[in-house]
Structures are given as C-alpha cells and as structure tokens.
Design a protein around this motif. Sequence first.
Motif, PDB file in Angstrom:
ATOM      1  N   PRO A 124       0.786  -1.243   0.000  1.00 49.39           N
ATOM      2  CA  PRO A 124       0.000   0.000   0.000  1.00 49.39           C
ATOM      3  C   PRO A 124       0.812   1.284   0.000  1.00 49.39           C
ATOM      4  CG  PRO A 124      -0.086  -1.057   2.158  1.00 49.39           C
ATOM      5  CD  PRO A 124       0.560  -2.031   1.229  1.00 49.39           C
TER       6      PRO A 124
ATOM      7  N   THR B  47      -6.747   0.553   0.749  1.00 51.36           N
ATOM      8  CA  THR B  47      -5.464   0.956   0.146  1.00 51.36           C
ATOM      9  C   THR B  47      -4.848  -0.138  -0.710  1.00 51.36           C
ATOM     10  OG1 THR B  47      -4.280   0.283   2.163  1.00 51.36           O
ATOM     11  CG2 THR B  47      -4.975   2.578   1.997  1.00 51.36           C
ATOM     12  N   THR B  48      -5.273  -1.380  -0.544  1.00 48.35           N
ATOM     13  CA  THR B  48      -4.775  -2.472  -1.401  1.00 48.35           C
ATOM     14  C   THR B  48      -5.851  -2.964  -2.353  1.00 48.35           C
ATOM     15  OG1 THR B  48      -5.435  -4.233   0.152  1.00 48.35           O
ATOM     16  CG2 THR B  48      -3.249  -3.254   0.460  1.00 48.35           C
TER      17      THR B  48
ATOM     18  N   THR C 229      -4.357   6.256   2.407  1.00 46.17           N
ATOM     19  CA  THR C 229      -3.116   5.513   2.624  1.00 46.17           C
ATOM     20  C   THR C 229      -2.316   6.138   3.758  1.00 46.17           C
ATOM     21  OG1 THR C 229      -3.016   4.889   0.282  1.00 46.17           O
ATOM     22  CG2 THR C 229      -0.986   4.691   1.557  1.00 46.17           C
TER      23      THR C 229
END
Length: 333
Positions: free
Chosen positions: A18, A123-124, A139
């Motif tokens: 991330p 974030t991923t 993030t």
Amino acid sequence: MTRFGDFGPLCRSVPSYPWCNLFYRQLLRTSNTTFLHDASANPKTAGVGVNPKCFIPPTFTTDLSQPTPHLGNIANYIACGLSFVVTLGLIWLTHRRRAAVGRIELRTLLGLYAITLPFNAITTGSFLEQGSTALVVLTAIHAGFVVAFFWGLLANALVATQVVEDVFALGTYLSLDTALGATTVIGGPSNPPDALRSISLFVVLSIWPLVCVVLYLALMTYIVLKVLREFRPMAYYGLSAFLFVLSQLAWFLLGRVLCTASHQRVDGSFLATILETAAIGVLFLAWRSITEGTYASQSLYSLSLHSGWGSLFGYDAVWLATGWRGGVVAMWA
C-alpha cells in the motif's frame, strides 16, 4: 543499486504494497511520469505499486487485456471483513473479563488493529484511482494507524498509552508529506526519482515495527519465564510470533507467485491478513492464559516489590506487557 530507504524494489516486486500509493502520487506531482511504464503509465489502468511485475487490475480499468470481471483485490476484501468481525469478537470477549488486569489496554490495541483493517482493504483494493488525493489521504491515515499500533505496543509495555496519538500524527504526516510534498526535506522528489526513496517513511513503517516486536517478545520472555515461571503463556506468544512471521512471508514472498498463478486475481495480501488476525487471536489466548488464576496477581506483587521497574521508569506503577500486539497488565503499587 538499492539503498537504505528505497521503496522502488518493493513497489515493483510486492503486489498490493500500500505505501507505493504515496510514491505514485509523488512521481505525478514532480512531473516524473516518464518513469511510469506499461499499465502504471495510466492511472486508470495502474494497480497498486509502481511499475509492478504483477498486480491486480483496478475495478474501473479501461485495459481490456486485463482479466475480467474486474473485482479488484476481492480476496483481501473478504479477509479484512472477516478479520474485522473476529477482532470485534475478541474485543467483546476481552471486555467481558472485567476482573482481568490489562483488560482496557488490550482492548485498546485490539481496537487499533480493527481500525487498520478497513484501511487495509481500501489501500490495497484497487478500486480508487492511482494518484488520486482520496487514495493518498486514506493511505496516509492507514500508515498512521499502523505506526501508532506498533508504537502503542511498545509504549504500553514500558510506560503508558498517551504516545499513541502522537505517533499516529507522525506516521500520517510523513506519509502525506511524501506524497503531496508539503516540505522539501521529507516530501522532495527521490534521487533518482524511480528509487522511490524515503528514509523516514521506511524507518517508521518497516524498521520500527520490527524493533517493537523484537523488544516486546524479549520483554515477555523474561516476564513469563523468569518472573511468572510459567510455560503455557510463552507457547502462545511463540505461536503468535510464528504466525506473524508467516504473514510477512506470505505478503513479501508469495505475493507475486500467487498473482502470476491466479492470472492477476489474487495475491499474498489476503493470506497476510488472515495470518495476522490468527496471530491476534493467539495473542488473546496468551493474555487470557497469563491472567487466569491467582499466580498472575501474586507474581505481579512480587515484581512490584523486587524488580524496581516502577522507579526505573519514574512511575509508581508496575507494567507487565501481555502480548505481541497489545495490552498491559498493570498494578498500581
């Protein structure tokens, strides 16, 4: 040549890492887009990473060559959701043990872990456009909570929990500055740009968490084996540490293998989430084991009389850490 603080190799080799979201924005901000190649050259086709060798395509990708349907990092969505429910269950079980020492402290750190899970999924997840302000801010907040979690772990083991808010702000600030460039000291462009270098961010997100875990395990080994003279809790702590190591191996080593084998549909991030949550569950068992019966309070009393820890840290309190990622057993002298 890779230098200390370079995120470049990680952003190319580790799928769904991330913190690469921050450096993608840095390259856009500093007009170094010539270093972005293939799918990364277009934010609408870029996955998590910077020129990654394998990545999960975003849900909105315009690249018709990518596998369909575009579900993003669906496996990690599910893993984070289930882990969140499990962690809430652990918080509830911890709350129910009203007579157990360290209940509030463990509950707080379990809460911090629970908060990181939705941010982990986002974030991923490959459903926000790379380089967008929304993805950068989320993030940065994710990084802040991760830093706060590990700093809070060590702070709970040694002194108190007030440090958590400060280090959350530190982690979030460093992340935002890296991506958005509020200052030139931290947020300036990497040299060379494709090195994606930030020593400060590398230290707080990679080195310091490892230091916290190692110091914490060393402290727990001394307390459980030397002070409490018990072996069952140490078995739980050892298993928790083992699961944590497996989670990191799954993320950093299996990620690209799974990404390639699944034709860019899953990577190692979901396995890392599952194993980290399993480590949290075993940590709860360790805390429950260490607070069962009367030996804990008797040993704590002995510790307060003979160890001198309270005077060492300038407090009239004895702090006993109760797990890899959380908790303190505290008795006021």
